[in-house]
Design an enzyme around this catalytic site. Structure first.
Site, short mmCIF file in Angstrom:
data_model
loop_
_atom_site.label_atom_id
_atom_site.label_comp_id
_atom_site.label_asym_id
_atom_site.label_seq_id
_atom_site.Cartn_x
_atom_site.Cartn_y
_atom_site.Cartn_z
N HIS A 16 0.81 -1.20 0.00
CA HIS A 16 0.00 0.00 0.00
C HIS A 16 0.85 1.26 0.00
O HIS A 16 0.63 2.17 -0.79
CB HIS A 16 -0.95 0.02 1.20
N LEU A 77 0.33 -6.22 4.79
CA LEU A 77 0.65 -6.83 6.08
C LEU A 77 -0.25 -6.42 7.23
O LEU A 77 -0.29 -7.10 8.24
CB LEU A 77 2.10 -6.50 6.45
N ALA A 78 -0.92 -5.31 7.12
CA ALA A 78 -1.71 -4.82 8.24
C ALA A 78 -2.97 -4.14 7.73
O ALA A 78 -3.03 -3.69 6.60
CB ALA A 78 -0.90 -3.83 9.07
N GLY A 80 -5.20 -1.30 7.10
CA GLY A 80 -5.01 0.13 6.95
C GLY A 80 -6.31 0.88 7.13
O GLY A 80 -7.37 0.28 7.33
#
Length: 92
Positions: A16, A77-78, A80
């Site tokens: 991202h 990975l996370a 957002g």
């Protein structure tokens, strides 16, 4: 990726992006691990927003350097802001 000519193959890890440059640390570590493997293709990072290069820029640079085959691997990975506060989150 291309057993006949490994230098013609490349991998783009696509994330991202964020305003904080340290955000890309985990992606850089994944890139380093991929490059450490025997026979690894060229591996580059690309970002959707806030960071460079963008995905089109990364692919164009790899093609200009002779890559004839580029695989793009999404690395998200996370959660957002767009996932956590957007309509996708509300639907799930």
């Amino acid at each position: 990726m291309n057993a006949a000519n490994p230098s013609a193959s490349a991998l783009v890890l696509f994330g991202h992006g964020a305003r904080d440059p340290e955000w890309a640390g985990p992606m850089r570590r994944i890139r380093e691990a991929a490059l450490a493997r025997p026979g690894a293709p060229r591996v580059e990072l690309a970002f959707l927003e806030f960071m460079t290069p963008t995905l089109p820029e990364a692919i164009a640079a790899l093609a200009a350097e002779g890559a004839s085959r580029v695989a793009v691997v999404p690395i998200f990975l996370a959660q957002g802001g767009k996932v956590g506060h957007g309509s996708l989150h509300q639907r799930c």
